[in-house]
Design a protein around this motif. Sequence first.
Motif, mmCIF file in Angstrom:
data_model
loop_
_atom_site.group_PDB
_atom_site.id
_atom_site.type_symbol
_atom_site.label_atom_id
_atom_site.label_comp_id
_atom_site.label_asym_id
_atom_site.label_seq_id
_atom_site.Cartn_x
_atom_site.Cartn_y
_atom_site.Cartn_z
ATOM 1 N N THR A 196 0.863 -1.174 0.000
ATOM 2 C CA THR A 196 0.000 0.000 0.000
ATOM 3 C C THR A 196 0.899 1.222 0.000
ATOM 4 O OG1 THR A 196 -1.907 1.022 1.088
ATOM 5 C CG2 THR A 196 -0.190 0.139 2.523
ATOM 6 N N ALA A 197 0.292 2.384 -0.069
ATOM 7 C CA ALA A 197 1.072 3.618 -0.002
ATOM 8 C C ALA A 197 0.949 4.195 1.401
ATOM 9 C CB ALA A 197 0.570 4.622 -1.031
ATOM 10 N N GLY A 228 3.762 8.650 1.463
ATOM 11 C CA GLY A 228 3.461 8.186 0.123
ATOM 12 C C GLY A 228 4.337 7.050 -0.376
ATOM 13 N N ALA A 229 5.326 6.649 0.389
ATOM 14 C CA ALA A 229 6.191 5.547 -0.021
ATOM 15 C C ALA A 229 5.432 4.228 0.059
ATOM 16 C CB ALA A 229 7.426 5.492 0.874
ATOM 17 N N GLU A 230 5.929 3.245 -0.665
ATOM 18 C CA GLU A 230 5.331 1.919 -0.592
ATOM 19 C C GLU A 230 5.553 1.335 0.801
ATOM 20 O OE1 GLU A 230 5.287 -1.394 -3.858
ATOM 21 O OE2 GLU A 230 7.070 -1.644 -2.648
ATOM 22 N N ALA A 231 4.511 0.760 1.345
ATOM 23 C CA ALA A 231 4.611 0.145 2.669
ATOM 24 C C ALA A 231 3.854 -1.169 2.646
ATOM 25 C CB ALA A 231 4.022 1.079 3.724
ATOM 26 N N LEU A 232 4.223 -2.062 3.533
ATOM 27 C CA LEU A 232 3.599 -3.377 3.608
ATOM 28 C C LEU A 232 2.686 -3.454 4.824
ATOM 29 C CD1 LEU A 232 6.668 -5.644 2.804
ATOM 30 C CD2 LEU A 232 4.852 -4.923 1.261
ATOM 31 N N VAL A 233 1.521 -4.071 4.609
ATOM 32 C CA VAL A 233 0.560 -4.262 5.693
ATOM 33 C C VAL A 233 0.230 -5.739 5.777
ATOM 34 C CG1 VAL A 233 -1.740 -3.700 6.557
ATOM 35 C CG2 VAL A 233 -0.430 -1.974 5.306
ATOM 36 N N ILE A 238 -6.679 -4.234 1.397
ATOM 37 C CA ILE A 238 -6.689 -3.042 2.238
ATOM 38 C C ILE A 238 -7.711 -2.067 1.683
ATOM 39 C CG2 ILE A 238 -5.310 -1.119 3.118
ATOM 40 C CD1 ILE A 238 -4.501 -3.875 4.188
ATOM 41 N N ARG A 239 -8.659 -1.681 2.502
ATOM 42 C CA ARG A 239 -9.715 -0.745 2.075
ATOM 43 C C ARG A 239 -9.236 0.696 2.170
ATOM 44 N NH1 ARG A 239 -13.774 1.464 5.242
ATOM 45 N NH2 ARG A 239 -13.400 -0.058 6.876
ATOM 46 N N LYS A 240 -8.571 1.028 3.248
ATOM 47 C CA LYS A 240 -8.031 2.389 3.369
ATOM 48 C C LYS A 240 -6.915 2.399 4.389
ATOM 49 C CE LYS A 240 -11.158 4.130 6.954
ATOM 50 N NZ LYS A 240 -11.892 5.301 7.446
ATOM 51 N N VAL A 241 -6.081 3.397 4.272
ATOM 52 C CA VAL A 241 -5.033 3.630 5.263
ATOM 53 C C VAL A 241 -5.103 5.098 5.667
ATOM 54 C CG1 VAL A 241 -3.464 1.810 4.491
ATOM 55 C CG2 VAL A 241 -3.334 4.053 3.431
ATOM 56 N N GLU A 242 -4.811 5.349 6.920
ATOM 57 C CA GLU A 242 -4.828 6.718 7.418
ATOM 58 C C GLU A 242 -3.716 6.894 8.439
ATOM 59 O OE1 GLU A 242 -8.653 7.695 8.996
ATOM 60 O OE2 GLU A 242 -9.575 7.832 7.016
ATOM 61 N N PRO A 243 -3.268 8.115 8.617
ATOM 62 C CA PRO A 243 -2.329 8.362 9.708
ATOM 63 C C PRO A 243 -2.992 8.027 11.048
ATOM 64 C CG PRO A 243 -2.431 10.238 8.202
ATOM 65 C CD PRO A 243 -3.564 9.317 7.843
ATOM 66 N N SER A 260 -9.738 6.743 15.972
ATOM 67 C CA SER A 260 -9.976 5.698 14.993
ATOM 68 C C SER A 260 -9.623 4.339 15.578
ATOM 69 C CB SER A 260 -9.120 5.922 13.739
ATOM 70 O OG SER A 260 -9.484 7.113 13.102
ATOM 71 N N TYR A 261 -10.304 3.330 15.105
ATOM 72 C CA TYR A 261 -10.054 1.964 15.555
ATOM 73 C C TYR A 261 -9.758 1.102 14.341
ATOM 74 C CZ TYR A 261 -11.868 3.906 19.803
ATOM 75 O OH TYR A 261 -12.042 4.702 20.899
ATOM 76 N N PRO A 262 -8.486 1.002 13.969
ATOM 77 C CA PRO A 262 -8.134 0.302 12.728
ATOM 78 C C PRO A 262 -8.210 -1.208 12.892
ATOM 79 C CG PRO A 262 -6.160 0.918 13.890
ATOM 80 C CD PRO A 262 -7.303 1.505 14.675
ATOM 81 N N ASP A 263 -8.272 -1.887 11.747
ATOM 82 C CA ASP A 263 -8.176 -3.351 11.758
ATOM 83 C C ASP A 263 -6.758 -3.800 12.095
ATOM 84 O OD1 ASP A 263 -10.853 -3.798 11.083
ATOM 85 O OD2 ASP A 263 -10.425 -3.493 8.964
ATOM 86 N N THR A 264 -5.792 -3.008 11.675
ATOM 87 C CA THR A 264 -4.409 -3.329 11.981
ATOM 88 C C THR A 264 -3.576 -2.066 11.905
ATOM 89 O OG1 THR A 264 -2.600 -4.870 11.487
ATOM 90 C CG2 THR A 264 -3.704 -3.852 9.604
ATOM 91 N N LYS A 265 -2.372 -2.173 12.401
ATOM 92 C CA LYS A 265 -1.429 -1.066 12.327
ATOM 93 C C LYS A 265 -0.209 -1.550 11.562
ATOM 94 C CE LYS A 265 -2.849 0.548 16.871
ATOM 95 N NZ LYS A 265 -2.432 0.756 18.272
ATOM 96 N N ALA A 266 0.454 -0.616 10.907
ATOM 97 C CA ALA A 266 1.664 -0.963 10.168
ATOM 98 C C ALA A 266 2.668 0.163 10.322
ATOM 99 C CB ALA A 266 1.341 -1.193 8.690
ATOM 100 N N ALA A 267 3.907 -0.152 10.025
ATOM 101 C CA ALA A 267 4.959 0.854 10.113
ATOM 102 C C ALA A 267 5.574 1.049 8.742
ATOM 103 C CB ALA A 267 6.016 0.426 11.103
#
Length: 56
Positions: free
Chosen positions: A6-7, A12-17, A26-31, A36-43
């Motif tokens: 994902t971005a 805006g860099a490519e990132a892995l979730v 992945i439906r959406k990503v946000e800072p 918010s209660y995300p399904d998962t978190k990524a770095a």
Amino acid sequence: MPVRNTACPVCGAEALVNVPDADTKIRKVEPPDMNSYPDTKAACKECGDTFYAWYS
Ligand SMILES: [Zn+2]
């Protein structure tokens, strides 16, 4: 665990979730947001920020 490209919503860099199975997208990503209660978190490896992701 499968991963999706994902971005990063911060830089805006490519990132892995991580996703729970191969059918999940992945439906959406946000800072990160305290309200918010995300399904998962990524770095993001590029900027180092953590972001939130929601599955489809
Ligand atoms: Zn980033």
